[in-house]
Scaffold this active site. Structure first.
Site, PDB file in Angstrom:
ATOM      1  N   ASP A 445       0.823  -1.211   0.000  1.00  0.00           N
ATOM      2  CA  ASP A 445       0.000   0.000   0.000  1.00  0.00           C
ATOM      3  C   ASP A 445       0.857   1.262   0.000  1.00  0.00           C
ATOM      4  O   ASP A 445       2.064   1.216   0.277  1.00  0.00           O
ATOM      5  CB  ASP A 445      -0.933  -0.018   1.219  1.00  0.00           C
ATOM      6  CG  ASP A 445      -2.277   0.639   0.947  1.00  0.00           C
ATOM      7  OD1 ASP A 445      -2.375   1.445  -0.006  1.00  0.00           O
ATOM      8  OD2 ASP A 445      -3.233   0.341   1.680  1.00  0.00           O
ATOM      9  N   ASP A 513     -10.790   1.804  -3.064  1.00  0.00           N
ATOM     10  CA  ASP A 513     -11.270   1.510  -1.724  1.00  0.00           C
ATOM     11  C   ASP A 513     -12.795   1.480  -1.669  1.00  0.00           C
ATOM     12  O   ASP A 513     -13.371   1.035  -0.674  1.00  0.00           O
ATOM     13  CB  ASP A 513     -10.765   2.568  -0.736  1.00  0.00           C
ATOM     14  CG  ASP A 513      -9.331   2.319  -0.299  1.00  0.00           C
ATOM     15  OD1 ASP A 513      -8.792   1.238  -0.591  1.00  0.00           O
ATOM     16  OD2 ASP A 513      -8.747   3.212   0.339  1.00  0.00           O
TER      17      ASP A 513
END
Length: 690
Positions: A445, A513
């Site tokens: 990430d 997301d």
């Protein structure tokens, strides 16, 4: 295929359907000749005989015709190359030679001590272009700008620009607009690819989904970047793109140093936007994505179920539920390391939390493997929390400007990965981690953009914008070589780092997301314009969608929406009912049956997600599958029919759900009407050649 004229000054690259040609004039000016339908070398040589226009002193005959415009001389367009030394700025280059190696063409130019090589390679119908600048002189050479390529389009009226724009949780949305005179510039000045634009553009004049010419370009760079689409005063159109957003400086090359730009790939297709997409997808599966012939597993990710409140036994309970519904890869997300009980601490300390995992990750990984699943973890190596052992030991390892406040976003700072000591620390920590337990997958990430991009003590601090990305690539390459069985996913708060560069080093990408299944239809529609389903991770999460919008949707709709890519599950399975778990098991089983079609098949976008019915179709071998989603039904309007694409018109196809046999170009009508009713409904229809 690469062909060269007898005089060695005209070069033609050809794929199955298209060709690309350039020509060097007697004055050593490199001109663009052709990009479009396949032509013969004799055609390219004929095009090379056309004289340049005789223009006034206010215009340049090179503008809009030059293959790679440099700064300096009689040029007024945006330069692709801008360099300076202590004595001068700009380029006055001369042609040296060409050479070939396999299917690669190299055109070499020189300006005093600077050597510039233009690289070309045709892969199927995708032209890969990049540039190498070598400083072969004694003095330093500053690269203010070094774009990968300039693409020249044929003379047409009414060019239309397609691009993918967005923000966090709303990435990859397709928008189209007609070009006007001047420049349209997209890019990222954030240090990573960004949520705001994917580095891709397409231009057409009258194309539809399945008809018409489309010119597309995609950049393979995971840092700051810029693509400029310019309609020049004479209406000609050029596209210039590469690393870096502005012209403040990329690198300073000392004597003997060189810089190779990322690839800027171009594709011409006469099959409309759908044909262009399928060509892009095939190119990436063949030449870009590692191990693309291997289907990606169904995964479970613990984030939305647990967030930071995790324990070893809790993860075991989730793993047992995940295995029961057919999950193949279990991923422990954030919260397993250091003092990571919230987003305020722990980043940088990549060792398992001793309270949560007293014996490390190996016992849990072994249990997950015993359940028949692979084991994965989440990391964010390029970041650090000020509340961490790493930052307390090395506060100088972050990007910062001396005398200025160190801006914290999400309670974290960006490590200066351009530093060799930071690179070695991350290599040692991650290599140790991957050796300490049987880890099969890493979700990598990147949750904040560059802000205070300074490097105190460095003579040329702005080089960190380029060197951070080069170090990221080197670290991923090194880890993959040392741990060839480990798969990597690129994530950046969702879709903030998706491009051909990072995709060449990772196995899949986290698309957004936003896991709301309705929103995802538009995000996935845009993503599919250039990237294949084989890399597009999509999750089924809980309803209502408490992470984003509170929308309620059926498990059926959530699964069909997510099955359009690499299927994952991210809900709290310990709270799902037995009925929900049984239904999920059926959907996962169905996905495994159609997975080869989705991840390796040709995609046809039958109806875009603009309200009402949306549908995508995948064709692979003698099978096809349709994923249809009814977003809303109003005024009693019937569900519209779908005409399938990509099938053999002389063949018969059996619908596996109904047993009906259809001929040729199948029109799905009755089955859709009976299986789709009301808002947020969905269905899967499969056909097999008989």
């Amino acid at each position: 295929m690469l062909e060269i004229a007898e005089n060695g000054r005209t070069w033609l690259l050809s794929g199955p359907l298209s060709s690309y040609a350039v020509h060097l004039t007697g004055d050593d000016e490199l001109l663009h000749l052709h990009w479009g339908p396949r032509i013969a070398l004799a055609d390219a040589e004929s095009l090379a005989t056309r004289p340049l226009p005789d223009l006034s002193s206010f215009e340049s005959p090179l503008d809009g015709r030059e293959e790679y415009p440099v700064e300096g001389g009689p040029r007024f367009v945006r330069p692709a190359l801008s360099v300076r030394t202590d004595e001068r700025r700009g380029t006055e280059w001369g042609f040296e030679a060409y050479e070939t190696e396999g299917d690669e063409l190299r055109l070499r130019f020189r300006d005093a001590g600077a050597a510039v090589t233009l690289h070309y390679r045709m892969r199927d119908d995708v032209v890969e272009r990049w540039v190498t600048v070598d400083n072969q002189g004694p003095a330093p050479l500053e690269l203010l700008r070094a774009d990968s390529a300039t693409w020249t389009l044929p003379d047409r009226d009414g060019w239309r620009l397609s691009q993918l724009h967005g923000r966090w949780a709303a990435e990859s949305r397709l928008t189209q607009s007609y070009l006007t005179y001047g420049e349209k510039v997209i890019g990222s000045r954030r240090g990573h690819t960004g949520h705001q634009h994917l580095p891709w553009v397409a231009l057409d004049t009258d194309a539809t989904e399945e008809r018409g010419e489309v010119y597309g370009c995609a950049l393979g760079w995971s840092g700051t970047w810029r693509i400029a689409v310019a309609q020049l005063p004479d209406a000609r159109v050029q596209i210039t793109g590469g690393a870096g957003y502005d012209d403040s400086g990329l690198l300073r090359l000392a004597a003997g140093e060189s810089f190779t730009t990322p690839v800027f790939a171009g594709l011409w297709s006469d099959g409309g936007f759908g044909g262009a997409s399928r060509a892009w997808h095939a190119y990436q599966r063949t030449y870009v994505i590692p191990g693309a012939d291997r289907d990606r597993p169904v995964l479970f990710n613990s984030w939305e179920a647990t967030q930071f409140d995790i324990s070893e036994e809790q993860q075991r309970a989730l793993a047992r539920r995940a295995a029961e519904i057919g999950v193949e890869l279990f991923v422990v997300d954030d919260g397993w390391f250091g003092a990571r009980t919230s987003d305020r601490a722990g980043l940088g300390d990549w060792t398992p939390n001793p309270d949560r995992f007293p014996a490390g990750l190996k016992p849990l990984a072994d249990d997950v493997h015993a359940l028949g699943m692979q084991f994965g973890i989440w990391v964010e190596p390029e970041m650090v929390n000020p509340d961490s052992d790493l930052y307390r030991a090395h506060p100088d390892w972050v990007q910062y400007q001396p005398g200025r406040k160190r801006t914290e976003l999400r309670n974290q700072l960006v490590l200066n990965l351009a530093r060799e000591d930071v690179q070695e620390y991350l290599w040692e920590r991650l290599d140790t981690l991957l050796t300490s337990a049987p880890i099969d997958y890493v979700k990598w990430d990147f949750n904040r953009s560059f802000t205070d991009a300074g490097w105190p003590g460095e003579a040329y601090p702005q080089r960190l914008w380029v060197d951070h990305v080069r170090a990221l690539y080197a670290l991923l390459d090194r880890l993959r070589a040392a741990h060839p069985g480990v798969a990597f996913e690129s994530c950046s708060g969702g879709g903030g780092r998706i491009d051909l560069g990072v995709m060449s080093r990772t196995d899949q990408v986290w698309t957004s997301d936003n896991t709301d299944p309705l929103d995802r239809l538009s995000i996935q529609h845009g993503f599919s314009q250039v990237h294949p389903a084989r890399v597009m991770a999509a999750w089924v999460t809980d309803s209502p969608n408490v992470q984003l919008n509170g929308r309620v949707s059926s498990l059926r709709f959530r699964f069909v929406s997510a099955m359009a890519g690499v299927l994952g599950v991210g809900g709290d399975l310990t709270r799902w009912t037995e009925e929900e778990l049984a239904e999920a098991r059926d959907w996962v089983g169905l996905y495994k049956e159609i997975r080869p079609l989705v991840q390796r098949g040709d995609l046809y976008r039958l109806r875009p997600p603009q309200g009402g019915l949306s549908a995508v179709q995948y064709v692979h071998g003698g099978e096809t599958v349709v994923l249809a989603c009814l977003q809303a039904q109003r005024y009693g309007e019937p569900v519209p029919a779908l005409r399938l694409r990509g099938l053999d018109p002389a063949a018969s196809y059996e619908c596996l759900e109904t047993g009906e046999v259809h001929r040729g170009a199948v029109l799905l009508h009755h089955g859709l009407r009976t299986r789709l009713r009301g808002d947020l409904d969905a269905t899967v229809i499969r056909l097999r050649r008989v």
